[in-house]
Design a protein around this motif. Structure first.
Motif, PDB file in Angstrom:
ATOM      1  N   LEU A   1       1.197  -2.497  -5.603  1.00 38.05           N
ATOM      2  CA  LEU A   1       2.090  -2.135  -4.330  1.00 38.05           C
ATOM      3  C   LEU A   1       2.347  -4.194  -3.838  1.00 38.05           C
ATOM      4  CD1 LEU A   1       0.432   0.725  -1.995  1.00 38.05           C
ATOM      5  CD2 LEU A   1       2.938   0.771  -3.351  1.00 38.05           C
ATOM      6  N   ASN A   2       3.100  -4.458  -3.627  1.00 39.08           N
ATOM      7  CA  ASN A   2       3.608  -6.150  -3.895  1.00 39.08           C
ATOM      8  C   ASN A   2       4.604  -5.989  -2.692  1.00 39.08           C
ATOM      9  OD1 ASN A   2       2.515  -6.743  -6.428  1.00 39.08           O
ATOM     10  ND2 ASN A   2       4.455  -6.280  -7.097  1.00 39.08           N
ATOM     11  N   ALA A   3       5.079  -5.364  -1.901  1.00 41.31           N
ATOM     12  CA  ALA A   3       5.545  -5.293  -0.912  1.00 41.31           C
ATOM     13  C   ALA A   3       5.698  -4.201  -0.166  1.00 41.31           C
ATOM     14  CB  ALA A   3       6.749  -6.069  -1.015  1.00 41.31           C
ATOM     15  N   GLU A   4       5.941  -3.929   0.922  1.00 43.63           N
ATOM     16  CA  GLU A   4       6.259  -2.479   2.419  1.00 43.63           C
ATOM     17  C   GLU A   4       8.142  -2.994   2.506  1.00 43.63           C
ATOM     18  OE1 GLU A   4       7.369   0.426   2.621  1.00 43.63           O
ATOM     19  OE2 GLU A   4       5.285   0.986   2.381  1.00 43.63           O
ATOM     20  N   PRO A   5       9.239  -2.243   2.104  1.00 42.49           N
ATOM     21  CA  PRO A   5      10.749  -1.911   1.863  1.00 42.49           C
ATOM     22  C   PRO A   5      10.493  -1.155   3.810  1.00 42.49           C
ATOM     23  CG  PRO A   5       9.990  -0.507   0.729  1.00 42.49           C
ATOM     24  CD  PRO A   5       8.480  -1.506   0.984  1.00 42.49           C
ATOM     25  N   HIS A   6       9.508  -1.286   4.122  1.00 44.36           N
ATOM     26  CA  HIS A   6      10.157  -0.618   5.906  1.00 44.36           C
ATOM     27  C   HIS A   6       8.932  -1.311   6.341  1.00 44.36           C
ATOM     28  CE1 HIS A   6      13.107   1.978   3.996  1.00 44.36           C
ATOM     29  NE2 HIS A   6      12.152   2.185   2.317  1.00 44.36           N
ATOM     30  N   PRO A   7       9.060  -1.690   7.204  1.00 47.97           N
ATOM     31  CA  PRO A   7       7.845  -2.465   7.897  1.00 47.97           C
ATOM     32  C   PRO A   7       7.501  -1.777   9.070  1.00 47.97           C
ATOM     33  CG  PRO A   7      10.221  -4.156   7.797  1.00 47.97           C
ATOM     34  CD  PRO A   7      10.448  -2.503   7.492  1.00 47.97           C
ATOM     35  N   GLY A   8       6.068  -1.267   9.096  1.00 47.72           N
ATOM     36  CA  GLY A   8       5.735  -0.288  10.107  1.00 47.72           C
ATOM     37  C   GLY A   8       5.319   0.603   9.173  1.00 47.72           C
ATOM     38  N   ARG A   9       5.589   1.125   7.839  1.00 50.60           N
ATOM     39  CA  ARG A   9       5.275   1.999   7.609  1.00 50.60           C
ATOM     40  C   ARG A   9       3.398   2.662   7.142  1.00 50.60           C
ATOM     41  NH1 ARG A   9       3.992   3.461   1.938  1.00 50.60           N
ATOM     42  NH2 ARG A   9       4.182   5.881   1.810  1.00 50.60           N
ATOM     43  N   GLY A  10       3.361   0.706   6.452  1.00 53.82           N
ATOM     44  CA  GLY A  10       1.940   0.349   5.842  1.00 53.82           C
ATOM     45  C   GLY A  10       0.776   0.180   6.511  1.00 53.82           C
ATOM     46  N   THR A  11      -0.226  -0.134   6.295  1.00 62.14           N
ATOM     47  CA  THR A  11      -0.938  -0.535   7.740  1.00 62.14           C
ATOM     48  C   THR A  11      -2.904  -0.683   6.334  1.00 62.14           C
ATOM     49  OG1 THR A  11       0.044   0.181   9.792  1.00 62.14           O
ATOM     50  CG2 THR A  11      -2.320  -0.323   9.596  1.00 62.14           C
ATOM     51  N   VAL A  12      -2.580  -1.905   6.913  1.00 64.58           N
ATOM     52  CA  VAL A  12      -3.968  -1.995   5.677  1.00 64.58           C
ATOM     53  C   VAL A  12      -5.187  -2.790   7.071  1.00 64.58           C
ATOM     54  CG1 VAL A  12      -5.162  -3.086   4.382  1.00 64.58           C
ATOM     55  CG2 VAL A  12      -2.876  -3.339   4.473  1.00 64.58           C
ATOM     56  N   LEU A  13      -6.259  -1.946   7.070  1.00 61.79           N
ATOM     57  CA  LEU A  13      -6.844  -2.243   7.891  1.00 61.79           C
ATOM     58  C   LEU A  13      -8.263  -2.776   7.058  1.00 61.79           C
ATOM     59  CD1 LEU A  13      -7.701   1.061  10.376  1.00 61.79           C
ATOM     60  CD2 LEU A  13      -6.439  -0.838  10.406  1.00 61.79           C
ATOM     61  N   LEU A  14      -8.752  -3.815   6.976  1.00 65.59           N
ATOM     62  CA  LEU A  14      -9.003  -4.678   6.483  1.00 65.59           C
ATOM     63  C   LEU A  14     -11.113  -4.856   7.131  1.00 65.59           C
ATOM     64  CD1 LEU A  14      -9.850  -6.571   3.666  1.00 65.59           C
ATOM     65  CD2 LEU A  14      -8.209  -8.494   5.161  1.00 65.59           C
ATOM     66  N   LEU A  15     -11.932  -5.156   6.136  1.00 68.37           N
ATOM     67  CA  LEU A  15     -13.012  -4.824   6.987  1.00 68.37           C
ATOM     68  C   LEU A  15     -14.100  -5.813   6.305  1.00 68.37           C
ATOM     69  CD1 LEU A  15     -14.350  -0.885   6.831  1.00 68.37           C
ATOM     70  CD2 LEU A  15     -12.557  -2.214   7.953  1.00 68.37           C
ATOM     71  N   ARG A  16     -14.594  -6.786   7.776  1.00 66.79           N
ATOM     72  CA  ARG A  16     -15.285  -7.930   7.741  1.00 66.79           C
ATOM     73  C   ARG A  16     -16.847  -6.855   6.073  1.00 66.79           C
ATOM     74  NH1 ARG A  16     -13.643  -9.252  12.552  1.00 66.79           N
ATOM     75  NH2 ARG A  16     -11.812 -10.980  12.664  1.00 66.79           N
ATOM     76  N   GLU A  17     -16.972  -5.758   6.338  1.00 61.25           N
ATOM     77  CA  GLU A  17     -17.916  -5.598   5.866  1.00 61.25           C
ATOM     78  C   GLU A  17     -17.849  -5.051   4.467  1.00 61.25           C
ATOM     79  OE1 GLU A  17     -20.316  -2.294   7.401  1.00 61.25           O
ATOM     80  OE2 GLU A  17     -18.596  -0.624   7.359  1.00 61.25           O
TER      81      GLU A  17
END
Length: 373
Positions: A353-369
Motif C-alpha cells: 500500500l503506497n498511498a491511501e486515495p481516500h483520506p481518513g480511510r486508513g489509520t496507522v497506529l505506530l508504536l514506540r515498542e
C-alpha cells in the motif's frame, strides 16, 4: 660483544610493540563490526577518548565509549569498516600514529554512503598491553550516493576444539525497535500519502485508542495477527459485544456451503483491523499472506482500515522491507502455523500500500515498542 647483543634486543622490542599496536587497531575494527561495545571500550585506557567530530561525538572514558557505541550501532542497518596500516612512531611507553579507514554504511533512517577516513592515534603501554589513550576520527572523502547492495542472510563457519561450527548471521536487527527519528520519518511520509498516523507508546495505548476509533455496532474483521493477539486487541473486539464481530461469525459457518458468504463478509466489513510485515520510512505498508483472506479488506473493501505497527517493523526502504518479510517474519510465522495448522506458512500473496486515495480511510497506529512478528 655484549653491546652488540643489546641492539637487536631493542629492535625486537620495537618490532613487538608495532605488531601489538597493529593488532590493537585490528581488534578495534573487529569489535565495531561484531557490535561488541564492551570489548571496544576495553581497548582504551580508563580515561581514554574517542573523538569523532564529523558525526559529531566525543566519548571520554570506557563507559561513555561503550554507551556511545551502543547508541551509534543501534542506528545501523549495514556497516562495514576496513582498516589499512598507517604509521606508528614509538616513544618509550607511548606511541602516536595514523590508521587509514574505508567504510560503507546505511542507517535505519535511510542515511547511507561510502567514506575514507583517518584515525589519528595516541597509545600507551599498560600492564595489559598497548591501549588507546585517544582516537580522533577524520573523514577525508564522503560519497552519499545510495548503496546498491544489501546485507544478505549468511553463515559463518569457524573451527573450534569440538570441530566446526556454523553460525547464522542475521541480515539486520529486525527484532529491535527502530529509533525515534525513523518512526517520525515514516509517520511524515504516511501522512503525505493520505494515511492518518498516530505514534503511541505501547500496545496498551493502541488498545485504548481502538475503542475511540471504531463506532459501537460496526462490523469489524480482525485479521490474523500476532500483534493483535499479543496486544489483546483481537480478544477485546471479538468478545466485548460492542461490535458485530466478523471473525467469530465466520468461524461458526460451514467452510464449504458458506464459502461465498464468508468471502463477502471478510472482504467488506465496516472496519478491518490488523498489522503489517513492514512499514517503510518512505511511507509504504507491506503485507504478506498465505491465504489472502485479509487483503481485499485492506486494499479497499473495508470502509475503514486500522493497522497497529510495532516499532521493529519500520525499515528504510522497500528492499529492506522485503528482506525483513522473508528473513525474519516468515520463519516466525511458519513456526507458529506449523503448531496451529500442521503446515508452514508461505508468501503466496503480497500487498504493498503506497498511498491511501481516500483520506481518513486508513489509520496507522505506530508504536514506540516492538510487538508481533
Amino acid at each position: 660483544m655484549t653491546g652488540r647483543q643489546e641492539e637487536p634486543k631493542s629492535d625486537f622490542q620495537a618490532i613487538a610493540d608495532r605488531v601489538e599496536i597493529e593488532a590493537l587497531r585490528g581488534e578495534f575494527t573487529d569489535a565495531a563490526m561484531m557490535r561488541d561495545r564492551t570489548r571496544l571500550a576495553s581497548l582504551f585506557t580508563p580515561d581514554g577518548a574517542l573523538r569523532m567530530p564529523n558525526i559529531p561525538a566525543e566519548l571520554v572514558g570506557r563507559e561513555e565509549i561503550r554507551a556511545g557505541g551502543e547508541r551509534l550501532q543501534a542506528q545501523w542497518d549495514v556497516f562495514v569498516q576496513t582498516t589499512h596500516s598507517g604509521t606508528i612512531q614509538l616513544d618509550g611507553d607511548t606511541a602516536t600514529g595514523r590508521a587509514y579507514i574505508q567504510e560503507l554504511a546505511r542507517t535505519l533512517d535511510g542515511r547511507q554512503g561510502l567514506n575514507y577516513a583517518i584515525y589519528h592515534d595516541r597509545c600507551q603501554r599498560t600492564p595489559n598491553g598497548w591501549r588507546f589513550t585517544e582516537r580522533v576520527y577524520e573523514v577525508r572523502y564522503l560519497d552519499t550516493t545510495p548503496l546498491a547492495g544489501s546485507a544478505p542472510e549468511a553463515t559463518v563457519t569457524a573451527s573450534s576444539p569440538g570441530g566446526t561450527m556454523t553460525t547464522p548471521i542475521p541480515a539486520t536487527m529486525f527484532a529491535d525497535p527502530a529509533p525515534a527519528q525513523l518512526l517520525e520519518r515514516a509517520a511524515t511520509a504516511l501522512t503525505a500519502h493520505g494515511f492518518t498516523v498516530e505514534i503511541l507508546d505501547d500496545a496498551a495505548a493502541a488498545r485504548a485508542r481502538i475503542e475511540d476509533l471504531i463506532p459501537e455496532g460496526a462490523s469489524v474483521f480482525t485479521a490474523a495477527s500476532e500483534t493483535l493477539r499479543l496486544s489483546g486487541i483481537d480478544e477485546a473486539i471479538n468478545t466485548s459485544g460492542r461490535y458485530q464481530a466478523v471473525k467469530p461469525h465466520v468461524l461458526a459457518m460451514d467452510r464449504v456451503t458458506g464459502a461465498d458468504d464468508i468471502r463477502r463478509l471478510l472482504a467488506s466489513p465496516d472496519v478491518v483491523v490488523g498489522s503489517v510485515a513492514a512499514l517503510t520510512a518512505t511511507g509504504s505498508l507491506v503485507v504478506a499472506s498465505a491465504s489472502g483472506s485479509q487483503l481485499p479488506a485492506y486494499a479497499g473493501g473495508a470502509a475503514r482500515a486500522i493497522w497497529i505497527v510495532g516499532a521493529q517493523k519500520v525499515v528504510p526502504d522497500l528492499d529492506t522491507a522485503l528482506r525483513r518479510l522473508e528473513d525474519h517474519a516468515l520463519p516466525l510465522e511458519s513456526a507458529r502455523a506449523q503448531v496451529a495448522y500442521g503446515q508452514p506458512s508461505a508468501i503466496n500473496r503480497l500487498l504493498v500500500l503506497n498511498a491511501e486515495p481516500h483520506p481518513g480511510r486508513g489509520t496507522v497506529l505506530l508504536l514506540r515498542e516492538a510487538i508481533g512478528f
